[in-house]
Motif scaffolding. Sequence first.
Motif, PDB file in Angstrom:
ATOM      1  N   TYR A   4       0.859  -1.177   0.000  1.00  0.00           N
ATOM      2  CA  TYR A   4       0.000   0.000   0.000  1.00  0.00           C
ATOM      3  C   TYR A   4       0.897   1.228   0.000  1.00  0.00           C
ATOM      4  N   LEU A   5       0.698   2.094  -0.981  1.00  0.00           N
ATOM      5  CA  LEU A   5       1.441   3.340  -1.098  1.00  0.00           C
ATOM      6  C   LEU A   5       0.505   4.489  -0.753  1.00  0.00           C
ATOM      7  N   ARG A   6       0.993   5.404   0.078  1.00  0.00           N
ATOM      8  CA  ARG A   6       0.165   6.543   0.495  1.00  0.00           C
ATOM      9  C   ARG A   6       1.002   7.815   0.392  1.00  0.00           C
ATOM     10  N   LYS A   7       0.672   8.635  -0.596  1.00  0.00           N
ATOM     11  CA  LYS A   7       1.381   9.901  -0.788  1.00  0.00           C
ATOM     12  C   LYS A   7       0.979  10.882   0.308  1.00  0.00           C
ATOM     13  N   ARG A  20      -8.730   5.323   2.696  1.00  0.00           N
ATOM     14  CA  ARG A  20     -10.006   4.972   2.050  1.00  0.00           C
ATOM     15  C   ARG A  20     -10.499   3.628   2.564  1.00  0.00           C
ATOM     16  N   GLU A  21     -11.817   3.507   2.639  1.00  0.00           N
ATOM     17  CA  GLU A  21     -12.432   2.262   3.110  1.00  0.00           C
ATOM     18  C   GLU A  21     -12.013   1.065   2.261  1.00  0.00           C
ATOM     19  N   ASN A  22     -11.892   1.256   0.944  1.00  0.00           N
ATOM     20  CA  ASN A  22     -11.513   0.119   0.107  1.00  0.00           C
ATOM     21  C   ASN A  22     -10.080  -0.347   0.407  1.00  0.00           C
ATOM     22  N   LEU A  79       4.473   6.992   1.819  1.00  0.00           N
ATOM     23  CA  LEU A  79       4.545   5.904   2.788  1.00  0.00           C
ATOM     24  C   LEU A  79       4.440   4.591   2.029  1.00  0.00           C
ATOM     25  N   VAL A  80       5.294   3.641   2.366  1.00  0.00           N
ATOM     26  CA  VAL A  80       5.298   2.319   1.743  1.00  0.00           C
ATOM     27  C   VAL A  80       4.993   1.315   2.857  1.00  0.00           C
ATOM     28  N   ILE A  81       3.836   0.676   2.774  1.00  0.00           N
ATOM     29  CA  ILE A  81       3.382  -0.240   3.818  1.00  0.00           C
ATOM     30  C   ILE A  81       3.294  -1.642   3.230  1.00  0.00           C
ATOM     31  N   ARG A  82       4.055  -2.567   3.855  1.00  0.00           N
ATOM     32  CA  ARG A  82       4.100  -3.960   3.396  1.00  0.00           C
ATOM     33  C   ARG A  82       3.581  -4.882   4.491  1.00  0.00           C
ATOM     34  N   LYS A 105       6.439   7.787  -8.281  1.00  0.00           N
ATOM     35  CA  LYS A 105       5.766   9.086  -8.133  1.00  0.00           C
ATOM     36  C   LYS A 105       4.726   9.371  -9.218  1.00  0.00           C
ATOM     37  N   ASP A 106       4.914   8.868 -10.419  1.00  0.00           N
ATOM     38  CA  ASP A 106       3.985   9.177 -11.508  1.00  0.00           C
ATOM     39  C   ASP A 106       2.620   8.516 -11.355  1.00  0.00           C
ATOM     40  N   PHE A 107       2.501   7.560 -10.435  1.00  0.00           N
ATOM     41  CA  PHE A 107       1.193   6.970 -10.153  1.00  0.00           C
ATOM     42  C   PHE A 107       0.291   7.956  -9.416  1.00  0.00           C
ATOM     43  N   PHE A 108       0.878   9.002  -8.862  1.00  0.00           N
ATOM     44  CA  PHE A 108       0.150   9.926  -8.004  1.00  0.00           C
ATOM     45  C   PHE A 108      -0.020  11.279  -8.659  1.00  0.00           C
ATOM     46  N   ASP A 109      -0.726  11.316  -9.768  1.00  0.00           N
ATOM     47  CA  ASP A 109      -0.978  12.594 -10.429  1.00  0.00           C
ATOM     48  C   ASP A 109      -2.161  13.294  -9.760  1.00  0.00           C
ATOM     49  N   GLY A 110      -2.138  14.603  -9.788  1.00  0.00           N
ATOM     50  CA  GLY A 110      -3.235  15.373  -9.197  1.00  0.00           C
ATOM     51  C   GLY A 110      -3.399  15.100  -7.719  1.00  0.00           C
ATOM     52  N   LYS A 111      -4.623  14.803  -7.307  1.00  0.00           N
ATOM     53  CA  LYS A 111      -4.915  14.585  -5.888  1.00  0.00           C
ATOM     54  C   LYS A 111      -4.907  13.113  -5.503  1.00  0.00           C
ATOM     55  N   LYS A 112      -4.490  12.236  -6.394  1.00  0.00           N
ATOM     56  CA  LYS A 112      -4.436  10.813  -6.069  1.00  0.00           C
ATOM     57  C   LYS A 112      -3.383  10.590  -4.990  1.00  0.00           C
ATOM     58  N   ARG A 113      -3.756   9.833  -3.962  1.00  0.00           N
ATOM     59  CA  ARG A 113      -2.802   9.594  -2.880  1.00  0.00           C
ATOM     60  C   ARG A 113      -2.806   8.180  -2.340  1.00  0.00           C
ATOM     61  N   HIS A 114      -3.653   7.286  -2.851  1.00  0.00           N
ATOM     62  CA  HIS A 114      -3.729   5.910  -2.368  1.00  0.00           C
ATOM     63  C   HIS A 114      -3.496   4.954  -3.531  1.00  0.00           C
ATOM     64  N   LEU A 115      -2.706   3.907  -3.299  1.00  0.00           N
ATOM     65  CA  LEU A 115      -2.481   2.910  -4.345  1.00  0.00           C
ATOM     66  C   LEU A 115      -2.054   1.597  -3.716  1.00  0.00           C
TER      67      LEU A 115
END
Length: 127
Positions: A4-7, A20-22, A79-82, A105-115
């Motif tokens: 889980y990545l959290r910008k 996020r709940e998901n 944040l990198v959570i394993r 970093k490019d996964f987090f364009d705009g306001k995206k912060r969860h992946l």
Amino acid sequence: MNVYLRKLFPHDLTHEVSIRENIITDFFKGKKEGITFYKEGDVNRLEYPIKFFKSKDSRFSNNIKHMYMDDNVHEGDILVIREIGDDMYSLSIAKTGTQMHEKIKDFFDGKKRHLIIDESFIYLNIV
């Protein structure tokens, strides 16, 4: 295995960290308490009990901030959570300008912060 990545956004440095709940459902298997975090690289292997609570949206308990605030984090760090065991997770930080940060970093364009992403992608070709 997934990561889980959290910008980090400005409010993550001054207020509670939202989630996020998901992410709770998909990554943390729906558990909202009884989760333990370890800071990656901590030789003392201190345990940080983590739980999630709901205000307007879901949030981490403040222990998550205690884990990373001493690392001089900034807006844009990730944040990198394993998952490292049953209900056990490690936390590391991909700081701006590092090889890991440049890769994700490019996964987090705009306001995206969860992946949630497969960890092989993150650690492949990082030396």
